[in-house]
Design a protein around this motif. Structure first.
Motif, PDB file in Angstrom:
ATOM      1  N   THR A 271      19.065  22.018 -83.700  1.00 36.30           N
ATOM      2  CA  THR A 271      19.271  21.966 -85.159  1.00 36.30           C
ATOM      3  C   THR A 271      18.520  23.090 -85.858  1.00 36.30           C
ATOM      4  OG1 THR A 271      17.472  20.359 -85.390  1.00 36.30           O
ATOM      5  CG2 THR A 271      19.697  19.484 -85.216  1.00 36.30           C
ATOM      6  N   VAL A 276      24.148  23.139 -84.827  1.00 37.98           N
ATOM      7  CA  VAL A 276      24.210  21.703 -85.107  1.00 37.98           C
ATOM      8  C   VAL A 276      25.278  20.997 -84.275  1.00 37.98           C
ATOM      9  CG1 VAL A 276      24.544  19.984 -86.939  1.00 37.98           C
ATOM     10  CG2 VAL A 276      23.288  22.074 -87.422  1.00 37.98           C
ATOM     11  N   ALA A 279      23.832  20.218 -81.069  1.00 35.08           N
ATOM     12  CA  ALA A 279      22.899  19.109 -81.281  1.00 35.08           C
ATOM     13  C   ALA A 279      23.649  17.788 -81.341  1.00 35.08           C
ATOM     14  CB  ALA A 279      22.116  19.332 -82.577  1.00 35.08           C
ATOM     15  N   MET A 297      18.972  14.855 -86.775  1.00 40.38           N
ATOM     16  CA  MET A 297      20.375  15.176 -87.033  1.00 40.38           C
ATOM     17  C   MET A 297      20.652  15.272 -88.537  1.00 40.38           C
ATOM     18  SD  MET A 297      22.151  15.959 -84.455  1.00 40.38           S
ATOM     19  CE  MET A 297      23.578  16.147 -85.502  1.00 40.38           C
ATOM     20  N   GLY A 300      19.454  18.532 -89.681  1.00 39.49           N
ATOM     21  CA  GLY A 300      20.360  19.570 -89.180  1.00 39.49           C
ATOM     22  C   GLY A 300      21.587  19.730 -90.056  1.00 39.49           C
ATOM     23  N   TYR A 301      22.220  18.627 -90.408  1.00 36.07           N
ATOM     24  CA  TYR A 301      23.383  18.691 -91.298  1.00 36.07           C
ATOM     25  C   TYR A 301      22.993  19.246 -92.664  1.00 36.07           C
ATOM     26  CZ  TYR A 301      26.417  16.068 -88.114  1.00 36.07           C
ATOM     27  OH  TYR A 301      27.187  15.681 -87.039  1.00 36.07           O
TER      28      TYR A 301
END
Length: 731
Positions: A271, A276, A279, A297, A300-301
């Motif tokens: 990430t 991503v 990931a 996560m 990461g987004y």
């Protein structure tokens, strides 16, 4: 637990460490205790039997009271103080107990007593825990002294002592000393290598960390999951997904145990390196997940700006603790979506599923800073007091930043003055606050007080200080600070400091000196440097130098719309209409579009945003009616619009005045005049530099309507009151 009756030891001579009473019935019961109450009963039996005159028997009680699963370090210390002659084992047990319970000062206090009161010298079981305590305190000089003592006692060849020294030096950011300890070790285990790899990675020496890992393989040491976490940290800091993939493949190929910590490190590496999707594929395959996996996560987004995916993942969380809420708020705030960050914070408040913590409040305050949402920021300040939360340096810095960026320098100063122990970030935030409000003299005074408080400045401190000099026209002072950075404060000026210094000189009209400084820069010339020079050329109408600065800036950032607009305005003010047309065509051919002006004003806790020419607001009719009223009153005062501000973009003369009247900050101003009580300040935040015409209009409106107006544009604050502005037309 009742102990059998035994003869007292009062008639026996004092026994030392020969374990004479190792098999005494009362002593043997110590290891069978399952709770503190039982241990206290045995303690009473030992007192009656006089067993405390035997150091070995007493040390067994200390060990259990200090280090067992039901231990109490306070009780252990009380027991220790009752022992007539505690042996070294007892001293070490108490030192270890304090070190492992994150009470480093108490640990060092007992160690000092040991040096004075114990007949035995500290040994290889003493130093590791003392060094661990020093690592928590990051006390480098004292640690070096303890290191010297260990050398004199011949203990630096001990594996455990050396491993602790490596950890200590890397915690203190002294990687060169850690490397020296590592290189001098006669033997190393995997912990030695792990400490070195992780320490180098944490201190930013990523290439060296990866190199050490390659050496580990060459020396036949088998890495474990902790080793790989350190290597992945290096990949994450280097933002090198290619090496990260190789490390991931190495883990799979060599069958290294995939602990949850290691899996989370792999996830974090992907990430942080911007991969991503990789990931997400790894995340879906993870057998075990914890809140760290989910929040990684989410972050990461958020870093990709994919807020829909972040929200979808958040909604699918099996349980939403405060860490998950923090991740979503932070994702929006750091992803340039502060309005949604505040919306999520409000949702958290309504859900009552988790209680905001320090991280929540710092992220939300940062979002308030971006939007100028002082009412919510002030509510958070009250919430901190109401909940009895300690106003630590993180929260204080966030509050100072929020109040400063929302235009209330007085409250920022109140927070600053309420702090007894200020770290460098608190001081730097206050210096920045003074700077953005054009109070350069106060910024310098704050810096002087910071020096008196023996707080060491950072590179950020000097960026804020030089920026303050720039906004206040303090040229000589700016020069002095800039030239003292390296020789006095050991801070090498970076590109951001050069950009500030170019701004200081350029605003003052010292364009040749600014250009000379650029030519002699030892670091790469960034867009910010050329942008500062271009802005100065606009102020002083230097076309030739502006064109040179623009060409350099265009090579670095060809899609920088602000550079086109600045050069276009320079041409316009000089009457170079052919060049204006040529530049407009070039801008169109390159597909570069001017960023639309956007301004916001907070009313009753809600932030209202306006774009240039906006008519989407529910009160648009009243807003435009107010604008017409303002225009009429301005004309009656003999005010004429500065149409040159629009000439590059609006050619029809009858549209020029209307276009100026549609600037986003004027819409926000009209809405503020309609909705806020006459005694309330109108606080407006704009994403671009305020134009000269709007600046003149705001000054007149503050006089005609007897209103105090605070406008924050891209570069600084303008406080309008009684027909004048705090910037003194220097912006």
């Amino acid at each position: 637990m009742a102990a059998p009756s035994v003869p007292p030891l009062t008639n026996f001579p004092t026994v030392n460490n020969d374990r004479y009473f190792a098999n005494h019935p009362t002593v043997t019961l110590i290891e069978k205790c399952s709770n503190l109450q039982q241990l206290k009963q045995i303690h009473a039996q030992m007192l009656r039997a006089g067993l405390f005159s035997d150091p070995f028997s007493a040390s067994k009680l200390i060990q259990s009271s200090a280090l067992s699963g039901f231990s109490s370090v306070d009780y252990a210390h009380k027991v220790f103080d009752q022992i007539p002659q505690p042996n070294l084992y007892s001293w070490n047990a108490l030192i270890r107990a304090y070190a492992t319970r994150s009470q480093p000062l108490s640990c060092l206090s007992v160690f000092t007593r040991l040096l004075n009161d114990c007949s035995e010298k500290p040994n290889k079981f003493t130093y590791p825990f003392v060094i661990k305590a020093l690592a928590k305190l990051k006390c480098l000089e004292l640690g070096k002294g303890i290191h010297g003592m260990a050398i004199k006692e011949g203990l630096c060849s001990d594996l455990y002592v050396s491993n602790c020294l490596i950890h200590f030096y890397t915690e203190c950011g002294c990687s060169d000393m850690a490397s020296r300890v590592f290189s001098s070790m006669p033997e190393r285990d995997v912990i030695s290598w792990n400490s070195m790899i992780d320490g180098l990675a944490q201190n930013g020496f990523v290439e060296e960390a990866i190199e050490i890992f390659c050496r580990l393989e060459g020396e036949g040491v088998r890495p474990n999951d902790v080793t790989m976490v350190g290597v992945l940290t290096a990949c994450r800091k280097k933002l090198d997904v290619k090496v990260g993939r190789w490390v991931h493949a190495y883990i799979e190929k060599n069958g290294i145990k995939r602990s949850l910590i290691l899996c989370n490190a792999i996830l974090d590496m992907y990430t942080r390196c911007g991969s991503v999707q990789e990931a997400k594929r790894f995340f879906d395959k993870m057998v075990e997940k914890d809140i760290i996996s989910w929040t990684t996560m989410l972050v990461g987004y958020g870093s990709l700006g994919d807020f829909d995916a972040a929200r979808g993942l958040f909604n699918s969380l099996p349980s939403k603790d405060i860490a998950a809420w923090n991740a979503l708020i932070s994702a929006h705030e750091q992803g340039g979506n502060p309005k949604e960050a505040i919306s999520v914070f409000n949702e958290l408040q309504l859900s009552k599923t988790a209680k905001p913590d320090e991280v929540t409040l710092v992220s939300t305050l940062s979002a308030c800073s971006e939007l100028g949402a002082i009412e919510l920021g002030g509510w958070i300040h009250v919430y901190i007091k109401k909940e009895g939360m300690r106003l630590n340096c993180h929260l204080a810095t966030a509050l100072i930043d929020m109040y400063s960026k929302c235009g209330d320098l007085e409250k920022a100063l109140d927070v600053f003055n309420s702090m007894d122990n200020k770290d460098v970030f608190v001081w730097s935030a206050m210096i920045a606050g003074f700077g953005m409000h054009g109070c350069g003299v106060y910024a310098m005074e704050t810096f002087e007080k910071m020096q008196e408080a023996k707080v060491k400045p950072t590179a950020i401190t000097f960026t804020n200080l030089l920026s303050a000099c720039s906004h206040s026209g303090l040229v000589e002072e700016g020069r002095e600070f800039f030239h003292l950075m390296e020789p006095v404060y050991n801070i090498v000026p970076g590109v951001e400091h050069y950009a500030c210094m170019i701004d200081v000189l350029g605003r003052a009209g010292l364009l040749e000196e600014a250009m000379e400084l650029i030519k002699n820069m030892p670091v790469a010339r960034s867009a910010s440097v050329w942008g500062a020079l271009l802005g100065a050329c606009r102020l002083h109408k230097n076309v030739d130098l502006a064109e040179e600065a623009w060409e350099h800036l265009h090579q670095i950032e060809p899609q920088n719309h602000g550079a086109y607009v600045l050069l276009s305005n320079i041409y316009t003010n000089s009457g170079l209409w052919d060049k204006v047309s040529e530049l407009r065509k070039r801008m169109k051919d390159a597909g570069v579009k001017k960023e639309p002006g956007c301004s916001s004003v907070e009313v009753n806790g809600a932030v209202h945003e306006f774009l240039v020419g906006d008519n989407a607001h529910p009160m648009s009719k009243k807003i435009y009616s107010k604008l017409e009223e303002i225009a009429g009153r301005l004309k009656s005062e003999g005010y004429e619009s500065k149409k040159s501000e629009l000439l590059p973009m609006v050619e029809e003369e009858d549209m020029q005045e209307k276009a100026l009247n549609l600037h986003s900050e004027r819409l926000a101003l009209a809405y503020g005049l309609i909705t806020l009580k006459p005694t309330r300040r109108i606080r407006i935040v704009k994403n671009l530099r305020v134009c000269e015409d709007c600046h003149s209009v705001f000054k007149l409106v503050s006089k005609l309507y007897d209103r105090e107006i605070v406008l924050r544009d891209r570069y600084r604050f303008h406080h309008f009151k009684g027909g004048s502005c705090s910037c003194n037309n220097y912006w």
